[in-house]
Design a protein around this motif. Structure first.
Motif, mmCIF file in Angstrom:
data_model
loop_
_atom_site.group_PDB
_atom_site.id
_atom_site.type_symbol
_atom_site.label_atom_id
_atom_site.label_comp_id
_atom_site.label_asym_id
_atom_site.label_seq_id
_atom_site.Cartn_x
_atom_site.Cartn_y
_atom_site.Cartn_z
ATOM 1 N N ILE A 5 0.816 -1.203 0.000
ATOM 2 C CA ILE A 5 0.000 0.000 0.000
ATOM 3 C C ILE A 5 0.859 1.266 0.000
ATOM 4 O O ILE A 5 0.441 2.329 -0.466
ATOM 5 C CB ILE A 5 -0.959 -0.018 1.214
ATOM 6 N N PHE A 6 2.097 1.152 0.484
ATOM 7 C CA PHE A 6 3.031 2.269 0.500
ATOM 8 C C PHE A 6 4.099 2.168 -0.580
ATOM 9 O O PHE A 6 4.642 3.187 -1.016
ATOM 10 C CB PHE A 6 3.736 2.354 1.860
ATOM 11 N N LEU A 11 -0.173 1.859 -6.063
ATOM 12 C CA LEU A 11 -0.917 2.109 -4.834
ATOM 13 C C LEU A 11 -0.484 3.381 -4.110
ATOM 14 O O LEU A 11 -1.328 4.102 -3.567
ATOM 15 C CB LEU A 11 -0.811 0.907 -3.891
ATOM 16 N N ALA A 12 0.808 3.649 -4.067
ATOM 17 C CA ALA A 12 1.272 4.838 -3.349
ATOM 18 C C ALA A 12 0.629 6.127 -3.864
ATOM 19 O O ALA A 12 0.226 6.982 -3.060
ATOM 20 C CB ALA A 12 2.793 4.928 -3.409
ATOM 21 N N TYR A 15 -2.839 6.582 -2.328
ATOM 22 C CA TYR A 15 -2.968 6.425 -0.879
ATOM 23 C C TYR A 15 -3.711 7.599 -0.241
ATOM 24 O O TYR A 15 -4.633 7.419 0.562
ATOM 25 C CB TYR A 15 -1.588 6.258 -0.243
ATOM 26 N N ASP A 16 -3.326 8.822 -0.593
ATOM 27 C CA ASP A 16 -3.928 10.005 0.026
ATOM 28 C C ASP A 16 -5.422 10.096 -0.265
ATOM 29 O O ASP A 16 -6.204 10.522 0.591
ATOM 30 C CB ASP A 16 -3.232 11.274 -0.451
ATOM 31 N N ASP A 19 -7.046 7.768 2.078
ATOM 32 C CA ASP A 19 -6.777 8.106 3.475
ATOM 33 C C ASP A 19 -7.643 9.260 3.950
ATOM 34 O O ASP A 19 -7.913 9.396 5.145
ATOM 35 C CB ASP A 19 -5.292 8.456 3.641
ATOM 36 N N THR A 47 3.656 9.554 2.432
ATOM 37 C CA THR A 47 3.513 10.476 1.299
ATOM 38 C C THR A 47 3.751 11.924 1.687
ATOM 39 O O THR A 47 3.479 12.832 0.891
ATOM 40 C CB THR A 47 2.124 10.336 0.666
ATOM 41 N N SER A 70 6.270 5.944 -2.009
ATOM 42 C CA SER A 70 5.636 6.973 -1.189
ATOM 43 C C SER A 70 6.463 8.249 -1.180
ATOM 44 O O SER A 70 5.914 9.359 -1.221
ATOM 45 C CB SER A 70 5.443 6.461 0.245
ATOM 46 N N GLN A 168 -11.753 0.006 -3.464
ATOM 47 C CA GLN A 168 -10.942 -0.494 -2.349
ATOM 48 C C GLN A 168 -11.808 -1.350 -1.432
ATOM 49 O O GLN A 168 -12.922 -0.954 -1.071
ATOM 50 C CB GLN A 168 -10.357 0.663 -1.536
ATOM 51 N N SER A 197 -2.653 -5.600 -0.845
ATOM 52 C CA SER A 197 -1.618 -5.213 0.111
ATOM 53 C C SER A 197 -1.964 -5.820 1.463
ATOM 54 O O SER A 197 -3.046 -5.577 2.005
ATOM 55 C CB SER A 197 -1.534 -3.686 0.236
#
Length: 242
Positions: A5-6, A11-12, A15-16, A19, A47, A70, A168, A197
């Protein structure tokens, strides 16, 4: 190895988006002000959301993370290169000693083995000037957050600019306390690609955390509530001794 995930190239960058708003970060800016910290180390910066906010206040900031993907996202948020980004573990940081080290989110819980957690605390202590502070949060095991994760549908679809629609899903895959494992599955609807992940967190109780800090040269000055998650997390404020 950091979780996909990172660290995964697809995926990176998203992520935000999943999140959401990081309303937890304001409290850390306040703590930095409270402690008068001008030089700050963001351990497991991901990130770069917190590091960029800290740098915007005029502070000298170092962000360190083992996930290069990230860090690529973080650098994109920092076009003026106000933050020093370091790829690796905290022991990789060679910048001048800082006054404050931070670990936000689940960073403190990704160190599963005592040896890894101890090595991280030793690296943070080395990075801090004498009298400097370490501040981090960790989920309270008695709150049993994994039970909420099990009952939560955890299904989200977002339309992400430049990426398209992404689905997701999250599921708890194993509970062997103090370890809880879970999986995020992402489906990119533009091409049908599916990327998973797997993650594991360790839930340490307050006494265990305090004992580990004392064993590695820290004195706990205060344990606070996390303003965004009252009753769910501890926020430790510890000072480097010696």
């Amino acid at each position: 190895m950091p979780d996909a995930i990172f660290a995964h190239a697809r995926l990176a960058p998203i992520y935000d988006a999943f999140d959401g708003d990081r309303d937890d970060l304001t409290a850390y800016l306040g703590i930095a002000d409270e402690l008068g910290a001008d030089r700050v180390l963001d351990v497991g910066c991901g990130t770069g959301s917190l590091a960029v906010l800290l740098a915007a206040t005029g502070r000298t900031v170092v962000g360190v993370d083992p996930a290069e993907a990230s860090l690529d996202v973080a650098r994109g948020k920092d076009p003026a290169a106000r933050v020093t980004w370091v790829h690796g573990e905290v022991g990789s940081v060679t910048a001048p000693r800082v006054e404050l080290a931070l670990m936000t989110g689940n960073v403190a819980q990704v160190f599963l083995a005592d040896e890894d957690w101890g090595r991280t605390l030793t690296g943070v202590r080395t990075a801090l000037r004498p009298g400097g502070h370490l501040v981090f949060e960790t989920r309270r095991p008695e709150r049993r957050a994994w039970e909420d994760w099990q009952t939560d549908d955890a299904h989200t679809v977002l339309d992400i600019p430049g990426v398209g629609r992404v689905e997701q899903r999250r599921e708890v895959t194993d509970i062997r306390l103090p370890y809880v494992s879970f999986r995020h599955t992402y489906r990119f609807m533009t091409d049908g690609a599916v990327v998973t992940s797997d993650s594991t967190l360790r839930f340490r109780d307050r006494d265990e955390v305090e004992d580990s800090l004392a064993a590695h040269g820290f004195q706990v000055h205060e344990v606070r509530e996390a303003p965004d998650r009252p009753g769910r997390e501890y926020v430790f404020i510890a000072q480097r001794t010696g």
